[in-house]
Design an enzyme around this catalytic site. Structure first.
Site, short mmCIF file in Angstrom:
data_model
loop_
_atom_site.label_atom_id
_atom_site.label_comp_id
_atom_site.label_asym_id
_atom_site.label_seq_id
_atom_site.Cartn_x
_atom_site.Cartn_y
_atom_site.Cartn_z
N HIS A 1 0.80 -1.29 -0.03
CA HIS A 1 0.05 0.11 0.06
C HIS A 1 0.89 1.09 0.06
O HIS A 1 1.69 1.50 0.84
CB HIS A 1 -1.16 -0.05 1.29
CG HIS A 1 -1.91 1.09 1.45
ND1 HIS A 1 -2.04 2.23 2.29
CD2 HIS A 1 -2.66 1.67 0.43
CE1 HIS A 1 -2.66 3.16 1.98
NE2 HIS A 1 -3.32 2.80 1.07
N HIS B 1 -8.39 7.15 -4.37
CA HIS B 1 -8.87 5.65 -4.28
C HIS B 1 -10.16 5.71 -5.11
O HIS B 1 -10.40 4.58 -5.63
CB HIS B 1 -9.16 5.59 -3.11
CG HIS B 1 -7.99 5.08 -2.20
ND1 HIS B 1 -7.68 6.07 -1.16
CD2 HIS B 1 -7.44 4.10 -1.79
CE1 HIS B 1 -6.53 5.85 -0.53
NE2 HIS B 1 -6.37 4.61 -0.84
N ARG C 1 -0.24 23.29 -3.59
CA ARG C 1 0.21 21.81 -3.24
C ARG C 1 -0.17 21.31 -1.82
O ARG C 1 0.42 21.69 -0.79
CB ARG C 1 1.56 21.54 -3.18
CG ARG C 1 2.30 20.20 -3.39
CD ARG C 1 2.05 19.32 -2.35
NE ARG C 1 2.65 17.92 -2.73
CZ ARG C 1 1.53 16.95 -2.78
NH1 ARG C 1 0.45 17.32 -2.34
NH2 ARG C 1 2.21 15.51 -2.91
N CYS D 1 7.64 23.06 -5.81
CA CYS D 1 7.33 21.69 -5.51
C CYS D 1 8.27 20.66 -5.76
O CYS D 1 9.15 20.83 -7.09
CB CYS D 1 5.98 21.27 -5.97
SG CYS D 1 5.56 19.49 -5.53
N TYR E 1 9.86 12.52 -0.75
CA TYR E 1 10.87 13.75 -1.07
C TYR E 1 12.36 13.44 -0.82
O TYR E 1 12.93 14.15 -0.15
CB TYR E 1 10.37 14.91 -0.09
CG TYR E 1 8.85 15.16 -0.33
CD1 TYR E 1 8.48 15.75 -1.69
CD2 TYR E 1 8.01 15.34 0.48
CE1 TYR E 1 7.37 16.10 -1.97
CE2 TYR E 1 6.64 15.77 0.14
CZ TYR E 1 6.42 16.21 -1.05
OH TYR E 1 5.42 16.52 -1.29
#
Lengths: 571, 571
Positions: free
Chosen positions: A131, A155, A230, A277, A415
């Site tokens: 997951h 989802h 974001r 970002c 990240y």
């Protein structure tokens, strides 16, 4: 059991080749036999004995909480499918019926992890390790998926259902289905603010969007409304009057500051800083090979003025003395945005960045001269200039001076950059440092890829932005209209067009981008131009030429030369 | 005059096409007519009216004071020559005779710039603007070149004489020639120290040399004897007992420190820091297109421990207060090494680097635990960790806190980077910042280019170094044995092989390189491997893929992926 194993090996790749059909035909016939011949006891024992062997096929599917594109790979591959449906299976077989109580008893990896969704019962034990959101999936164990999926809209895609369908072990009893329907799930995003219609949305819940590139480079200071958004979680609603910022970890105990305290006790400091970002330009990595993460174009970067108290001043007020640096290494931030479990967004930065006079880290309460907008962290956010967006924590609730980095998912397991040879089977998140300063970046905002220029114009004007992390000033942008064979130097701009140029900042404090422009003659006889840009900062860092060698499984740090192709229309 | 002009236009390109023949045949016949028909007055007025129109052909020839390769371009192109010689010309014509007094009267651009060399008289007025060493050439005006050329051995090459020959206007009187010969020029390099025979010499006077790559990566700490040497001038002999360091520019006046003062008044501080020449790996740029500068391989980089007083502490002692930063921006350094005019080597660094607690700038008097060797700045040099070698001034004589950068040639008109499209006609040195922090770098030290590996070995071990400027830590090195298609991650090492790994330094203080190693399987059926390395620092800066797009006229900042080709020998 041999038959069962063969069926399993088929199902293993089933969902990758089906669309609308949760389980393909071969799988279906296996499933029929499975439900006809095997007891649910046998199914469970088999499943527990054969943990994630599909990893290779399925791993790397999707991101942490914000990874909308995650399931896109499946979706795409699923297009070459055939058409038997699970409904068919269900009609020709009799799935086992379970009670809510039975489902409830499967709430751990040891006992198996079962969930329900729209009346179906699913044993997702094997999927837990795969997951993308990590073990948070266990929060749903023994119960319904619906309230969790309402939080993470990623989802709500057909191919996610396809994957789920693979794990179906039966149906919830009619009685328990009725009970579930009476429990309504509320939408945690219902309080999100209204956004500007020009934004290109990459994800609605949580909200992630970027402005059109051609608008981005119109203004040196990006208007707040189109500044890229974001969000990792729903936008929290914070009452400015009761807002309290906690500062922890220093020997004098916890300091609590109201918004008014921040505005009146500390000198107001203003900087112009670009935020980017980590995933800006990820879409170019996706073209090389699918990565997980939002499919950002070139505009997950914007520039604004920010005003607030210096973090340094607040830490001093909270009891920071030089000897703190003997044991402390990091300053952690916690947002007030949280998921259903109460886990807040979090990140940290190195202590020396936080405490340095030249670091200019702000607890900002204004953006472009006004209160922070809701999407940008109202009432207070951290601005860590020169540092990746993800550390500029919004809706700031807590500051912790610590010997350790933030333990958050976003600091530890997201990240970070990896070698192009690292995949989801081999990745070790501990092996790479959390992204802080970002590398040199530039992109072409005009002309757009695929644009047409007229031969009679004789020349083409190219515009874009350039920025580097760590306060390194952009000192040059080279532009080529022949794919990188020859180069021209662009004119740089560090203020609005009508304004005088801003003076060069001290070394290491160049927080803001430069916009650039160059007019190049159309190469004779060229029918198509490949326009390329690359920037250089004052440490003479250069952008890499191509995307493949910097490709990484998370699609971050995409800073190869930016290329657009433009057609030349003959008169 | 028309004939004269036509002859001039021929001479313009003559020297580029001759070898051993200072002037080609067409030029020779013109020269004959010139000396037969024109008066020296006419010659001069013509020359003054036609200033550097050759710039395009000749500009970009050679470097500042250390540019040995400079004239190489000529030398190479000169190989397609024919064979009439200036001696022939001289035999068949009667060159004008000038007295030393007449030569003396030509000492400015207005009056013409004349020099003598081995009895010849040359009007070099037109060449002044093209002289790579700048206007220093004017110091020789009206006199003999010999003493200046003795200082800069770069001139001692045949094709330099070819260029000079073009400017010949006559001969010095026999009497004055005799007088000149009684004035002997001494060799300013006669006191240079003895060097290690393993060093690969790029220039003898001044001395510039690098170790063989395969030796370089044998030691984490480079032994001082093979640490690369980069001198701009003769090594000065400094008496440690009378040595005085002056600190100027602060309100409390000049501070003077003896070597003993430096060693006893200030805490001794030790760091491990890598130094790299801006021109490291210049030879790879030369393969793309000739640049000017020493033809360094991959080993103009080395790593050592350095001990000394912190510059910060010395500045504090000299009267540095925080308000100094209101007006001061730079700290200048002057070496005790000087040229014939008394001009010393000089450079500067930003004030915030000099004064920062984390900057670790040292006034070093020890290298690898011993007194600094003569070639490395005995008795005191500056170590500016994370910063290009050129700012680490050796034989330090003076420190000046200033509002301005050093005015030295090396700060203003050298050690800067430019776009590949910038040539010597268009370059504006003011447009680029002086190189300070260097970008991410790595190279392969083993195997060497052209090496052979046996198929039966089944694998190949690759070794190298990696380093980044600005204290940015190298966090990963990717290695490919198929030219960059696939990549493996190398193992990094930050200490000697037998030692425990050094702990990771605080962010922004990673001054030392990492050595790396990886063993890769030999790709099946490959007859030749292209081995490639690229490093990543903790700001996730990457090396550019290829050399051409970062090529620059001075050949600095050469940090593209390093590539070596290795043959696979079948059993």
């Amino acid at each position: 059991m041999l038959l069962l194993r063969r069926c399993r090996s088929l199902t293993r790749f089933g969902p990758l080749n089906t669309q609308r059909n949760p389980v393909g035909p071969a799988v279906a016939s296996c499933a029929v036999r499975l439900w006809s011949s095997g007891s649910s006891e046998e199914q469970r024992s088999y499943r527990h004995a054969h943990r994630p062997r599909w990893r290779h096929a399925l791993a790397g599917l999707l991101a942490g909480t914000g990874a909308v594109l995650a399931y896109g790979l499946h979706h795409h591959q699923a297009e070459q499918s055939d058409s038997t449906s699970l409904q068919t299976i269900e009609k020709i077989s009799t799935p086992p019926i379970f009670t809510q109580e039975e489902v409830n008893s499967h709430r751990s990896l040891e006992d198996g992890v079962w969930v329900t969704y729209k009346g179906g019962v699913y044993d997702i034990t094997e999927f837990v390790a795969m997951h993308p959101g990590g073990e948070k999936i266990l929060l749903a164990a023994g119960g319904a998926l619906e309230p969790f999926w309402a939080l993470y809209a990623v989802h709500n895609q057909e191919h996610v259902l396809e994957i789920l369908s693979e794990y179906k072990v039966g149906e919830l009893s009619a009685e328990d289905q009725k009970k579930q329907q009476t429990v309504k799930s509320s939408d945690p995003y219902s309080s999100d603010p209204v956004r500007h219609p020009a934004l290109r949305i990459n994800s609605l819940k949580p909200f992630n969007a970027e402005p059109p590139p051609e608008i981005l480079s119109d203004s040196y200071i990006t208007p707040s409304a189109i500044f890229f958004k974001r969000n990792h979680l729903p936008v929290p609603q914070v009452d400015p009057d009761s807002y309290q910022l906690r500062v922890e970890g220093l020997s004098e105990g916890v300091l609590t500051l109201s918004l008014k305290d921040l505005k009146t006790k500390f000198k107001k400091h203003t900087i112009t800083a670009t935020l980017q970002c980590a995933g800006n330009r990820r879409s170019e990595m996706n073209k090389v090979k699918q990565v997980k993460g939002l499919n950002w174009g070139i505009a997950a970067i914007s520039n604004a003025t920010w005003s607030g108290a210096r973090l340094r001043d607040v830490l001093m007020d909270a009891g920071y003395y030089p000897d703190v640096s003997q044991w402390a290494r990091h300053v952690q931030f916690e947002g007030l945005d949280k998921d259903v479990t109460g886990t807040t967004y979090g990140a940290s930065i190195p202590l020396n960045k936080a405490i340095s006079e030249d670091g200019d880290v702000l607890l900002a309460y204004e953006m472009n001269g006004e209160d922070l907008p809701a999407d940008h962290g109202y009432p207070v956010r951290v601005i860590v200039p020169g540092t990746v967006g993800a550390r500029n924590v919004k809706w700031l609730g807590k500051i912790i001076v610590s010997a350790e980095e933030s333990h958050s998912h976003w600091q530890q397991n997201d990240y970070k950059g990896f070698s192009p040879g690292t995949d989801w089977d081999t990745v070790d998140f501990k092996s790479a440092p959390a992204i802080q300063e970002l590398p040199i970046q530039s992109a072409i905002t005009m002309p757009a890829d695929g644009a047409v220029v007229d031969r009679s114009d004789e020349e083409v004007t190219v515009k874009g932005y350039a920025w580097s992390g760590g306060g390194r000033e952009v000192v040059r942008v080279d532009v080529s209209v022949d794919g990188g064979k020859t180069w021209q130097v662009a004119q740089l701009r560090s203020s609005e067009k009508e304004q005088a140029p801003a003076p060069s900042p001290p070394p290491g404090q160049a927080w803001a981008w430069k916009l650039w422009e160059v007019t190049a003659p159309l190469p004779q006889e060229a029918q198509e131009l490949e326009i390329v840009c690359k920037a250089v900062d004052n440490s003479y860092n250069m952008q890499p030429d191509t995307v493949s060698p910097i490709w990484n499984l998370r699609g971050v740090l995409s800073n190869a030369w930016h290329r657009v192709k433009v057609k030349v229309r003959e008169d």
